[in-house]
Design a protein around this motif. Sequence first.
Motif, PDB file in Angstrom:
ATOM      1  N   PHE A  62       0.839  -1.195   0.000  1.00  0.00           N
ATOM      2  CA  PHE A  62       0.000   0.000   0.000  1.00  0.00           C
ATOM      3  C   PHE A  62       0.876   1.248   0.000  1.00  0.00           C
ATOM      4  CE2 PHE A  62      -3.725   2.251   2.346  1.00  0.00           C
ATOM      5  CZ  PHE A  62      -4.141   2.810   1.154  1.00  0.00           C
ATOM      6  N   ASN A  63       1.917   1.210   0.778  1.00  0.00           N
ATOM      7  CA  ASN A  63       2.827   2.350   0.791  1.00  0.00           C
ATOM      8  C   ASN A  63       3.519   2.564  -0.543  1.00  0.00           C
ATOM      9  OD1 ASN A  63       2.699   3.761   3.266  1.00  0.00           O
ATOM     10  ND2 ASN A  63       3.588   2.003   4.305  1.00  0.00           N
ATOM     11  N   LYS A  64       3.848   1.495  -1.199  1.00  0.00           N
ATOM     12  CA  LYS A  64       4.473   1.628  -2.526  1.00  0.00           C
ATOM     13  C   LYS A  64       3.514   2.290  -3.497  1.00  0.00           C
ATOM     14  CE  LYS A  64       8.379  -0.849  -2.364  1.00  0.00           C
ATOM     15  NZ  LYS A  64       9.688  -0.825  -2.964  1.00  0.00           N
ATOM     16  N   ILE A  65       2.276   1.830  -3.471  1.00  0.00           N
ATOM     17  CA  ILE A  65       1.271   2.388  -4.364  1.00  0.00           C
ATOM     18  C   ILE A  65       1.109   3.881  -4.130  1.00  0.00           C
ATOM     19  CG2 ILE A  65      -1.208   2.460  -4.789  1.00  0.00           C
ATOM     20  CD1 ILE A  65      -0.208   0.131  -6.038  1.00  0.00           C
ATOM     21  N   ARG A  66       1.063   4.247  -2.877  1.00  0.00           N
ATOM     22  CA  ARG A  66       0.900   5.660  -2.557  1.00  0.00           C
ATOM     23  C   ARG A  66       2.042   6.487  -3.069  1.00  0.00           C
ATOM     24  NH1 ARG A  66      -0.867   5.488   3.694  1.00  0.00           N
ATOM     25  NH2 ARG A  66      -3.092   5.310   3.270  1.00  0.00           N
TER      26      ARG A  66
END
Lengths: 231, 231
Positions: free
Chosen positions: B141-145
């Motif tokens: 999720f952090n990567k996507i953000r």
Amino acid sequence: MEVKLPEFDSVFSIDCVIFGFEAGELKILLIERNEEPFKDWLALPGYIVEQNESIDTAAERILYELTGLRDLHMEQFHTFGEVNRHPQGRVITVAYYALIRINGQKELRPVTQYAKKAFWHPVSELPKLAFDHSEIFKTGFNKIRRRLSYQPIAFELLPEKFTLTQLQMLYEAILSKKLDKRNFRKKMLSYGFLKELDEKQKGVSYRAAKLYKFDKRKYTKIFQSELTVEV
Amino acid sequence: MEVKLPEFDSVFSIDCVIFGFEAGELKILLIERNEEPFKDWLALPGYIVEQNESIDTAAERILYELTGLRDLHMEQFHTFGEVNRHPQGRVITVAYYALIRINGQKELRPVTQYAKKAFWHPVSELPKLAFDHSEIFKTGFNKIRRRLSYQPIAFELLPEKFTLTQLQMLYEAILSKKLDKRNFRKKMLSYGFLKELDEKQKGVSYRAAKLYKFDKRKYTKIFQSELTVEV
DNA sequence: ATTACATCGTGTTAAATATACACATTATCT
DNA sequence: AGATAATGTGTATATTTAACACGATGTAAT
């Protein structure tokens, strides 16, 4: 004479792309292999992960064993899992990178027999490397470049005290482009994590430049917090 | 009753974090496990890589087998290699993510017995997941953000035709913050890869908004070239 | 001591981008 | 006809980036 090794089942390995900066050139760490396959070829430092160690731990151990370097902060950047990337069986490799200060004094010395020697090699004009290591290097280099544009990671490559010109040369080496001196300085200083020292460069035959050092605290405060969001 | 499975040697697996967007909410794809360990638990779709398939291929196959979804573009984002992340032995897992359009019509149906079912679950209020899957999700999720802030990847989550308000809601869901409507629109349109259609939203009980679609060509032209530098 | 040399260190202006902010318009529903 | 709910639009300000040149300083050679 080619030595035939037993075929093996699934194996994990680690490969390391370690960047250093010396004499105005960006370099990476290579080894000369002492094992089949690719005996006598140049390769990235890499080896097989043991059953009882995490991949991060394995990365540290392997780099140490092949080069004598330890205690550097490596980060994984990609995993390579093509079926035939290793001629003797299925090997999936997790690639790590690190940026470090080249310490001329410290000798690079493999502590296992798997590597004959370890040495720094300029990233321009890299020779053919064993396995798919050329591709691994390329992927890693691109990651570093991308990362450098939004995070100041270059300090890890410089000696403790450095001049702004040295820092700029390093950026130029990584990004492969010229930067404007005044704009570069303005921006770097604006971050607030460069500490100006009361000291100057020694031994140059022209006006000596001021030395700076990198304030890790401020750096961490500014940049680490941006990276992760708690969910 | 606990079923005891044989211990195994080193094994690679794949786990998938598949994002979708539905009813104004960001969701991920989960399965209910039908195998020990963690039988009956919820988990990310994931399974073991075969000897004769690349990890990218494995990711596609595994996602299909567990959820019935195929032909989506997944990208690896991190490899998890702690020694004890799997209770029955050493399993290193390569995590992949994808952003896809949730197609309400299409049923999610596992084609192996390893999963009882597959379903979409909102990312807010995720339950405890099997293994270290909560951590894997969080990392993904952090990567996507992070990625969303420098690359417009959100279109993959929307239906072919969408309104700017829908697009904005999606950005807000991923970034977890409110955005300014006028600035958001100005910026999105300035990229030049949104194509305004001669069509309007249907079935709303208020003024209908214009529909847009995403011009993949222009998008690729603008953003793909920025990504990689040949060495 | 003077001069030649090589690099250091500095500021301004223009352009582009990002931010902050409010209300009349339009379609639907009752 | 009026109430409702979301659409669609512009301007002014602040911030960031980009382009650009030369006098100051220390060293070395004469």
